[in-house]
Design a protein around this motif. Structure first.
Motif, mmCIF file in Angstrom:
data_model
loop_
_atom_site.group_PDB
_atom_site.id
_atom_site.type_symbol
_atom_site.label_atom_id
_atom_site.label_comp_id
_atom_site.label_asym_id
_atom_site.label_seq_id
_atom_site.Cartn_x
_atom_site.Cartn_y
_atom_site.Cartn_z
ATOM 1 N N PRO A 48 0.798 -1.330 0.126
ATOM 2 C CA PRO A 48 -0.022 -0.007 0.115
ATOM 3 C C PRO A 48 0.710 1.297 -0.069
ATOM 4 C CG PRO A 48 -0.726 -1.624 1.753
ATOM 5 C CD PRO A 48 0.759 -2.088 1.019
ATOM 6 N N THR A 49 2.138 1.385 0.785
ATOM 7 C CA THR A 49 2.804 2.345 0.708
ATOM 8 C C THR A 49 4.498 1.671 0.643
ATOM 9 O OG1 THR A 49 3.104 2.182 2.962
ATOM 10 C CG2 THR A 49 1.466 3.624 2.312
ATOM 11 N N PRO A 50 5.309 2.511 0.042
ATOM 12 C CA PRO A 50 6.687 1.953 0.128
ATOM 13 C C PRO A 50 7.260 1.472 1.209
ATOM 14 C CG PRO A 50 6.477 4.049 -0.820
ATOM 15 C CD PRO A 50 5.339 4.042 -0.271
ATOM 16 N N GLU A 51 6.669 1.925 2.431
ATOM 17 C CA GLU A 51 7.315 1.470 3.701
ATOM 18 C C GLU A 51 6.562 0.312 4.357
ATOM 19 O OE1 GLU A 51 6.288 4.463 3.506
ATOM 20 O OE2 GLU A 51 8.106 5.661 2.633
ATOM 21 N N LYS A 52 5.316 -0.025 3.859
ATOM 22 C CA LYS A 52 4.448 -1.051 4.276
ATOM 23 C C LYS A 52 4.014 -2.104 3.426
ATOM 24 C CE LYS A 52 0.344 -1.659 7.475
ATOM 25 N NZ LYS A 52 -0.796 -0.772 8.065
ATOM 26 N N LYS A 53 4.410 -3.484 3.922
ATOM 27 C CA LYS A 53 3.730 -4.306 2.815
ATOM 28 C C LYS A 53 3.029 -5.405 3.708
ATOM 29 C CE LYS A 53 8.126 -4.879 0.299
ATOM 30 N NZ LYS A 53 8.641 -3.743 0.730
ATOM 31 N N ILE A 54 1.986 -5.951 2.931
ATOM 32 C CA ILE A 54 0.900 -6.725 3.596
ATOM 33 C C ILE A 54 0.857 -8.261 2.838
ATOM 34 C CG2 ILE A 54 -1.701 -6.828 4.163
ATOM 35 C CD1 ILE A 54 -0.223 -4.640 5.537
ATOM 36 N N ILE A 55 0.931 -9.200 3.878
ATOM 37 C CA ILE A 55 0.829 -10.352 2.929
ATOM 38 C C ILE A 55 -0.704 -11.009 3.446
ATOM 39 C CG2 ILE A 55 1.808 -12.764 3.270
ATOM 40 C CD1 ILE A 55 4.000 -11.496 4.865
ATOM 41 N N ILE A 56 -1.189 -11.396 2.170
ATOM 42 C CA ILE A 56 -2.499 -12.034 2.290
ATOM 43 C C ILE A 56 -2.379 -13.495 2.175
ATOM 44 C CG2 ILE A 56 -4.793 -12.159 1.168
ATOM 45 C CD1 ILE A 56 -4.108 -9.598 2.384
ATOM 46 N N VAL A 57 -2.790 -14.131 3.253
ATOM 47 C CA VAL A 57 -2.463 -15.796 3.375
ATOM 48 C C VAL A 57 -4.008 -16.113 2.617
ATOM 49 C CG1 VAL A 57 -1.955 -17.781 4.570
ATOM 50 C CG2 VAL A 57 -1.200 -15.523 5.180
ATOM 51 N N ILE A 58 -3.958 -16.717 1.420
ATOM 52 C CA ILE A 58 -5.119 -17.201 0.819
ATOM 53 C C ILE A 58 -5.539 -18.456 1.447
ATOM 54 C CG2 ILE A 58 -6.007 -18.126 -1.292
ATOM 55 C CD1 ILE A 58 -4.118 -16.516 -3.132
ATOM 56 N N ALA A 59 -4.664 -19.266 2.125
ATOM 57 C CA ALA A 59 -5.032 -20.705 2.687
ATOM 58 C C ALA A 59 -5.769 -20.219 4.043
ATOM 59 C CB ALA A 59 -3.921 -21.358 3.242
ATOM 60 N N PHE A 60 -5.903 -18.966 4.449
ATOM 61 C CA PHE A 60 -6.636 -18.698 5.780
ATOM 62 C C PHE A 60 -8.236 -18.902 5.206
ATOM 63 C CE2 PHE A 60 -9.371 -15.599 8.076
ATOM 64 C CZ PHE A 60 -9.079 -15.880 9.215
ATOM 65 N N PHE A 61 -8.468 -18.317 4.147
ATOM 66 C CA PHE A 61 -9.965 -18.387 3.573
ATOM 67 C C PHE A 61 -10.321 -19.851 3.282
ATOM 68 C CE2 PHE A 61 -8.912 -14.033 2.977
ATOM 69 C CZ PHE A 61 -10.025 -13.435 3.712
ATOM 70 N N ILE A 62 -9.161 -20.688 2.660
ATOM 71 C CA ILE A 62 -9.573 -21.957 2.419
ATOM 72 C C ILE A 62 -9.998 -22.728 3.414
ATOM 73 C CG2 ILE A 62 -8.384 -24.086 1.361
ATOM 74 C CD1 ILE A 62 -6.980 -22.205 -0.567
ATOM 75 N N GLU A 63 -9.231 -22.544 4.363
ATOM 76 C CA GLU A 63 -9.503 -23.340 5.665
ATOM 77 C C GLU A 63 -10.996 -23.142 6.189
ATOM 78 O OE1 GLU A 63 -6.432 -23.157 8.488
ATOM 79 O OE2 GLU A 63 -5.153 -24.327 7.098
ATOM 80 N N LYS A 64 -11.107 -21.510 6.358
ATOM 81 C CA LYS A 64 -12.308 -21.047 6.733
ATOM 82 C C LYS A 64 -13.669 -21.647 6.123
ATOM 83 C CE LYS A 64 -14.603 -16.513 7.897
ATOM 84 N NZ LYS A 64 -14.630 -14.935 7.628
#
Length: 650
Positions: A75-91
């Protein structure tokens, strides 16, 4: 690869602990470093993450992102976000387990994903296309979160790749059963189904109740029975009624989604049943063709078989299925019996030939009759030439040498017969055929080419007597060869000196092939010189006939030999005059019929399928139906048509 797996496991654990698929890169970096320090003794490989953790982790995350296991956002040069798709797969996998126990619970929808999560985590697929893929070959994984699009703007259902499509179908059935179990819906849809099937009310009612009460209702869609027709009709009635609703409730949406899912599933199994039916018909056609002359076929020939309408059979089944079919036929057997189909190879091409075991003995009998005529004539000519030069051969005086000569002649002039006589399966085939004949209670007609477990001599197989053959050959010599004094004087004068060993003579088949090749070259030259379209058409037809001859006539034989062989099979009249008259009558019928056909036939249309159709038409005529031996007669007609076209006048 082990490191990447560890990172992915840690990502899923971290996402589960914070109950969110979105993980801050910085927070996870710190967690990874602390985890590595704490578990270093247990897992020495974690030493990699103790220094420069952020850069090493970023490289691992890029690999996971390339495999679509995570999304990496900045979202910003200083910040990175990791989206774990497996979280929704398990949910959402857990949601399907809950639906199986509580059918009223809605299917997971895209709206269930938090708005801050980007839509890229979803793989959008059409319902019919995805189901056809998964029902054909399904591999469960934690890699994809499918969004299944529905007709009529129904909300897309989320299906984790860890959940089988069969589970989705079961959930759809449960939702419909829950709806149909209600009294007002139960009676209403049962009445619609029974009224729409007059005369089959009881059947419709039984299938409806079975669907509502059965715990494995999905199986009813797989069975090509009456249940399939009635269930698809029931789905249509439900969809027809529910699509008229203006304001959908969550339950209405679930019912419609279930109907769409089951309609796709039903259509898949319907198409598969039709394909299986076509495949079974194609294999039956294949078996029928392999039961017809010449009875033995290579894999290449079998792959070219076509249906009665000229459609290639290879296509209605795959090449792999054909190989599996042949493997099954040549390997599976009942008790101690031989398999239904056998394989043998000839020295000529060393290619495997497939033949039904019930056709082995009839083929040997036909080939023996054919080979006897050819070999006898060949030996007679050879012996006459030797005797004329006042020489002799060991096989003229010694029976063992005669048997070896016959064996050599069979291997040269009839390699298929030689391969069958020396096949390892022949003793068992001979035994089984004779045992079946004895069990049937029939008298006579028993054939045995083995004596005390050994093949009888070739002279007995070919019904050829050495002394008789030698006598018949000597009769052809001039009379002075039989007068002792004169023959001795002539022998001293005329006997040629011993020279170098002569080269092996070419067989009749080899000479025939050379002559045909010369005729082919002459035809090509004639077509190139002539500008007359009629001449070019005849040349093209003759070439098409030669190509057909290569398919129908074995390389070790000739067209005339094959014609005589099949003629002896269908023409069983004993008298020479009546025998020849019948053959000529059949030939005349073929010529008259072909004369009409040739006016319109084109060279590209003169193929195997066409002559098979022509032959079948002739065999079914009243005049030829009385003859019998339809298979041999049909093969004879095909060969005779090829001969007529190949010899079209220039």
């Amino acid at each position: 690869m082990a490191t990447t797996t560890s990172i992915f496991v840690l990502l899923k654990f971290f996402a589960g602990r914070q109950n969110s698929a979105a993980i801050d890169f910085g927070e996870f970096t710190e967690y990874l470093k602390r985890y590595s320090e704490h578990h270093l003794e247990e897992q020495p490989s974690l030493v990699t993450y103790l220094s420069d953790t952020a850069n090493i982790l970023l490289k691992e995350l890029e690999k996971l992102s390339a495999n679509r296991q995570i999304l990496l956002l900045s979202p910003t040069p200083e910040k990175k976000i990791i989206i774990v798709i497996a979280f929704f797969i398990e949910k959402f996998s857990q949601r399907y387990k809950e639906i199986q126990s509580q059918p009223a619970m809605p299917f997971p929808l895209e709206a269930d994903i938090p708005k801050k999560i980007p839509s890229e985590i979803v793989t959008r697929r059409n319902c019919a296309e995805l189901f056809n893929e998964l029902l054909t070959k399904e591999t469960l994984s934690d890699k994809y979160l499918y969004a299944i699009t529905m007709p009529h703007d129904m909300p897309a259902i989320l299906l984790p790749s860890a959940v089988s499509v069969h589970v989705l179908a079961e959930c759809a059935v449960l939702k419909l059963r829950t709806m149909l179990a209600k009294e007002e819906h139960h009676d209403y849809f049962m009445k619609k189904l029974t009224v729409s099937n007059p005369g089959k009310e009881m059947t419709a009612k039984n299938i409806f109740n079975k669907f509502v009460q059965n715990t494995d209702s999905v199986k009813m869609f797989k069975e090509p029975e009456d249940s399939f027709y009635f269930l698809t009709q029931l789905l249509f009635f439900i969809r027809q009624d529910y699509e008229k609703v203006k304001d959908y409730t969550a339950e209405d949406i679930g019912v419609l989604q279930s109907v769409y899912i089951l309609e796709v599933v039903a259509n898949f199994y319907k198409n598969r049943a039709q394909e299986n039916s076509k495949k079974e018909a194609a294999f039956k056609n294949l078996e029928q063709q392999m039961s017809k002359p010449p009875y033995y076929f290579t894999l290449g020939t079998i792959a070219k078989f076509t249906s009665t309408s000229g459609v290639p059979l290879l296509g209605q089944y795959s090449e792999e299925e054909l190989k599996n079919f042949l493997h099954e036929k040549t390997s599976e057997s009942l008790g101690n019996d031989l398999p239904e189909m056998l394989i043998f190879k000839t020295e000529l091409d060393n290619q495997p030939n497939f033949i039904y075991k019930t056709k082995v003995m009839p083929l040997i009998m036909r080939l023996c009759t054919d080979a006897r005529t050819t070999i006898r004539e060949n030996l007679r000519k050879n012996w006459f030439k030797v005797l004329k030069n006042f020489e002799d051969l060991p096989e003229m005086k010694d029976q063992k040498a005669f048997e070896k000569r016959l064996e050599k002649e069979v291997s040269l002039h009839s390699p298929v017969l030689y391969a069958l006589l020396n096949a390892s399966f022949l003793p068992l085939v001979n035994y089984e055929m004779n045992m079946q004949h004895d069990d049937s209670g029939l008298e006579g007609g028993r054939i045995s080419i083995f004596e005390n477990g050994r093949l009888v001599p070739y002279s007995e197989i070919l019904l050829m007597n050495r002394q008789e053959l030698l006598t018949d050959t000597k009769i052809l010599l001039p009379v002075w060869y039989t007068i002792p004094v004169i023959s001795w004087v002539l022998k001293m004068i005329m006997r040629p000196p011993k020279g170098k060993k002569s080269k092996a003579e070419k067989t009749d088949a080899q000479l025939y092939r050379e002559k045909e090749e010369e005729n082919r070259k002459n035809d090509k030259l004639e077509a190139a010189i002539s500008k007359n379209s009629a001449v070019s058409r005849k040349v093209a037809l003759r070439e098409a006939a030669r190509q057909l001859e290569e398919e129908l006539v074995p390389a070790s034989s000739t067209l005339d030999r094959e014609l005589h062989s099949y003629e002896r099979t269908w023409n069983k009249l004993i008298g020479k005059v009546t025998h020849n008259n019948l053959t000529e009558d059949v030939n005349s019928l073929i010529r008259d019929y072909l004369r009409k056909v040739l006016r319109h036939i084109k060279s590209e249309g003169f193929n195997r399928e066409r002559i098979e159709n022509l032959s079948e038409t002739l065999v079914k005529t009243p005049a030829l139906q009385k003859i019998g031996e339809a298979d041999a007669l049909m093969m004879y007609i095909q060969l005779y048509i090829v001969k007529l076209v190949k010899n079209l006048p220039k």
